[in-house]
Design a protein around this motif. Structure first.
Motif, PDB file in Angstrom:
ATOM      1  N   LEU A  42      49.167  38.088  32.916  1.00 19.13           N
ATOM      2  CA  LEU A  42      47.876  37.436  33.123  1.00 19.13           C
ATOM      3  C   LEU A  42      47.714  36.230  32.202  1.00 19.13           C
ATOM      4  O   LEU A  42      47.112  35.218  32.597  1.00 19.13           O
ATOM      5  CB  LEU A  42      46.745  38.440  32.888  1.00 19.13           C
ATOM      6  N   VAL A  43      48.243  36.320  30.987  1.00 20.06           N
ATOM      7  CA  VAL A  43      48.209  35.160  30.084  1.00 20.06           C
ATOM      8  C   VAL A  43      49.034  34.016  30.678  1.00 20.06           C
ATOM      9  O   VAL A  43      48.595  32.853  30.674  1.00 20.06           O
ATOM     10  CB  VAL A  43      48.740  35.544  28.694  1.00 20.06           C
ATOM     11  N   GLN A  44      50.216  34.321  31.198  1.00 23.66           N
ATOM     12  CA  GLN A  44      51.046  33.282  31.821  1.00 23.66           C
ATOM     13  C   GLN A  44      50.338  32.660  33.024  1.00 23.66           C
ATOM     14  O   GLN A  44      50.387  31.438  33.223  1.00 23.66           O
ATOM     15  CB  GLN A  44      52.380  33.880  32.247  1.00 23.66           C
ATOM     16  N   THR A  45      49.661  33.484  33.800  1.00 27.10           N
ATOM     17  CA  THR A  45      48.916  32.966  34.946  1.00 27.10           C
ATOM     18  C   THR A  45      47.837  31.986  34.499  1.00 27.10           C
ATOM     19  O   THR A  45      47.671  30.905  35.091  1.00 27.10           O
ATOM     20  CB  THR A  45      48.274  34.126  35.728  1.00 27.10           C
ATOM     21  N   SER A  46      47.118  32.333  33.462  1.00 24.04           N
ATOM     22  CA  SER A  46      46.059  31.451  32.955  1.00 24.04           C
ATOM     23  C   SER A  46      46.625  30.131  32.454  1.00 24.04           C
ATOM     24  O   SER A  46      46.035  29.062  32.687  1.00 24.04           O
ATOM     25  CB  SER A  46      45.291  32.155  31.824  1.00 24.04           C
ATOM     26  N   VAL A  47      47.759  30.179  31.775  1.00 25.12           N
ATOM     27  CA  VAL A  47      48.375  28.955  31.253  1.00 25.12           C
ATOM     28  C   VAL A  47      48.749  28.013  32.398  1.00 25.12           C
ATOM     29  O   VAL A  47      48.458  26.802  32.352  1.00 25.12           O
ATOM     30  CB  VAL A  47      49.612  29.293  30.400  1.00 25.12           C
ATOM     31  N   LEU A  52      47.525  27.948  35.478  1.00 20.09           N
ATOM     32  CA  LEU A  52      46.319  27.470  36.153  1.00 20.09           C
ATOM     33  C   LEU A  52      45.647  26.345  35.371  1.00 20.09           C
ATOM     34  O   LEU A  52      45.256  25.319  35.947  1.00 20.09           O
ATOM     35  CB  LEU A  52      45.340  28.630  36.350  1.00 20.09           C
ATOM     36  N   LEU A  53      45.519  26.523  34.064  1.00 21.89           N
ATOM     37  CA  LEU A  53      44.855  25.506  33.243  1.00 21.89           C
ATOM     38  C   LEU A  53      45.656  24.213  33.198  1.00 21.89           C
ATOM     39  O   LEU A  53      45.091  23.114  33.327  1.00 21.89           O
ATOM     40  CB  LEU A  53      44.626  26.046  31.834  1.00 21.89           C
ATOM     41  N   ALA A  87      38.171  32.470  41.805  1.00 14.84           N
ATOM     42  CA  ALA A  87      39.094  32.654  40.676  1.00 14.84           C
ATOM     43  C   ALA A  87      39.443  34.127  40.492  1.00 14.84           C
ATOM     44  O   ALA A  87      40.563  34.468  40.095  1.00 14.84           O
ATOM     45  CB  ALA A  87      38.470  32.093  39.395  1.00 14.84           C
ATOM     46  N   ALA A 147      47.488  37.708  41.395  1.00 16.58           N
ATOM     47  CA  ALA A 147      48.489  37.699  40.326  1.00 16.58           C
ATOM     48  C   ALA A 147      48.781  39.114  39.838  1.00 16.58           C
ATOM     49  O   ALA A 147      49.945  39.458  39.574  1.00 16.58           O
ATOM     50  CB  ALA A 147      48.011  36.826  39.167  1.00 16.58           C
ATOM     51  N   ILE A 180      53.333  29.837  39.702  1.00 19.60           N
ATOM     52  CA  ILE A 180      52.790  31.064  39.117  1.00 19.60           C
ATOM     53  C   ILE A 180      53.653  32.250  39.531  1.00 19.60           C
ATOM     54  O   ILE A 180      54.053  33.076  38.705  1.00 19.60           O
ATOM     55  CB  ILE A 180      51.330  31.274  39.572  1.00 19.60           C
ATOM     56  N   TYR A 223      43.286  35.906  40.323  1.00 20.76           N
ATOM     57  CA  TYR A 223      43.799  36.851  39.325  1.00 20.76           C
ATOM     58  C   TYR A 223      44.165  38.198  39.949  1.00 20.76           C
ATOM     59  O   TYR A 223      45.133  38.839  39.526  1.00 20.76           O
ATOM     60  CB  TYR A 223      42.786  37.037  38.199  1.00 20.76           C
TER      61      TYR A 223
END
Length: 367
Positions: A230-235, A237-238, A252, A259, A179, A256
């Motif tokens: 933040l979108v990259q972080t979510s990708v 993590l998922l 969680a 991040a 990340i 964030y």
């Protein structure tokens, strides 16, 4: 083919490279940087791991056992605790990598040939686990006459217990760090070309004509990329949860928030680079000078504890170093951001300094 005309072009390119100090620095600086970093700073033979000692026996024999473990060079005592729980709390906060517990009945266990010392290890770094296992091979004192002969070294006299990643899965250590690596690479690069791109496309004239202040322009440049981060972080993590079953033991929200701290730090650093670069190519070159040390010195690829002290001081200036401690502490050890406040403070201060420097360097002029 006219060799004279071709030679003229070669001479022109050499002169142009000589005038371009950034390119000249890349030609010399990259080989020097890689040689120094790989030859001097990178060390997989870990020594001097920060260790906490809980000597509940407090006898001459227990003190001798601690001295024997310290003499191996694998650990360096940095914390004295009264209970194993205090060591566990220090492990969770990332203050130590190894905890040594000596129970009150240490000498009786030693006489009976049973487990006499327990070594607690932060398993979020598999290299640290491997180094700590060396302590299990250390023989403790010989049994007195008439006692049961002690077992062979490593058969239980010193037991090593790894927490947070007992299976020693590398993905558990790598995915949280990814990340930070992805955010460092993309956020710095995106904003490093932001001001330069406006200048090259001729949009700077329009911005100069607007009533925007320097601060408003800089902050406006940062915010859209923060959402992308933040979108990259979510990708990550998922995918980490789905493909590699990487746990999120902490909050969680804390993940964030950590991040966001790194995203802002990298974006402001990119803005500062953008005010210095004269072209998008120069901006990308300067970004590389930030990205390479971040990857090698932050503790992502190579253990931080294996680096010389001077290199560790230099690595403390990199946002990725502090983020890795934050994200691994929250995701893998279940720590809260308030327990890792020194790393939070470091990222906040870095962001403030970089943003201030970028605003001061930026001028709404074409020259």
């Amino acid at each position: 083919m006219n060799l004279r005309r071709m030679f003229a072009i070669v001479l022109k390119e050499l002169r142009q490279m000589r005038r371009d100090r950034i390119t000249l620095a890349m030609i010399v600086g990259i080989p020097v940087m890689q040689l120094v970093l790989f030859g001097y700073a990178i060390n997989l033979n870990l020594r001097g791991l920060d260790a906490g000692i809980a000597d509940q026996a407090a006898t001459s024999a227990s003190r001798a056992a601690v001295m024997d473990m310290v003499a191996t060079g694998v650990i360096a005592p940095s914390l004295v605790a009264q209970t194993p729980q205090q060591l566990m709390d220090a492990l969770r906060r990332g203050e130590i990598s190894v905890g040594v517990v000596i129970p009150p009945d240490f000498e009786r266990r030693l006489d009976e040939g049973r487990e006499a010392v327990q070594v607690l290890v932060d398993g979020t770094d598999t290299v640290v686990q491997s180094a700590a296992i060396q302590l299990a091979q250390l023989p403790l004192g010989a049994a007195p006459p008439g006692a049961r002969p002690p077992p062979a070294a490593g058969s239980g006299r010193i037991s090593v217990v790894a927490f947070y990643n007992p299976e020693r899965r590398s993905a558990v250590n790598i995915v949280p760090g990814l990340i930070g690596v992805i955010l460092t690479m993309t956020m710095v690069l995106f904003t490093a070309v932001a001001i330069v791109r406006e200048r090259e496309r001729g949009n700077m004239e329009l911005l100069i004509a607007t009533p925007l202040s320097r601060s408003e322009l800089m902050v406006g440049k940062v915010l859209p990329y923060a959402a992308i981060g933040l979108v990259q972080t979510s990708v990550v993590l998922l995918l980490g949860l789905w493909l590699f079953q990487v746990p999120i033991r902490g909050s969680a929200l804390d993940v964030y928030l950590a991040a966001v701290l790194l995203i802002l730090a990298n974006l402001t650093l990119g803005l500062l680079i953008s005010t210095r670069a004269q072209s998008q190519f120069q901006a990308m070159q300067m970004t590389f000078f930030v990205f390479l040390p971040s990857i090698l010195l932050s503790g992502f690829m190579f253990p931080f504890a294996g680096m010389p002290r001077v290199v560790q001081w230099a690595a403390e200036l990199l946002p990725l170093t502090h983020f890795l401690r934050l994200i691994r502490g929250v995701m893998l050890r279940g720590a809260g951001l308030w327990e890792l406040w020194p790393e939070v403070l470091a990222l906040v201060v870095f962001t403030a300094l970089m943003m201030t420097a970028a605003i001061l360097r930026f001028r709404k002029r074409l020259d």
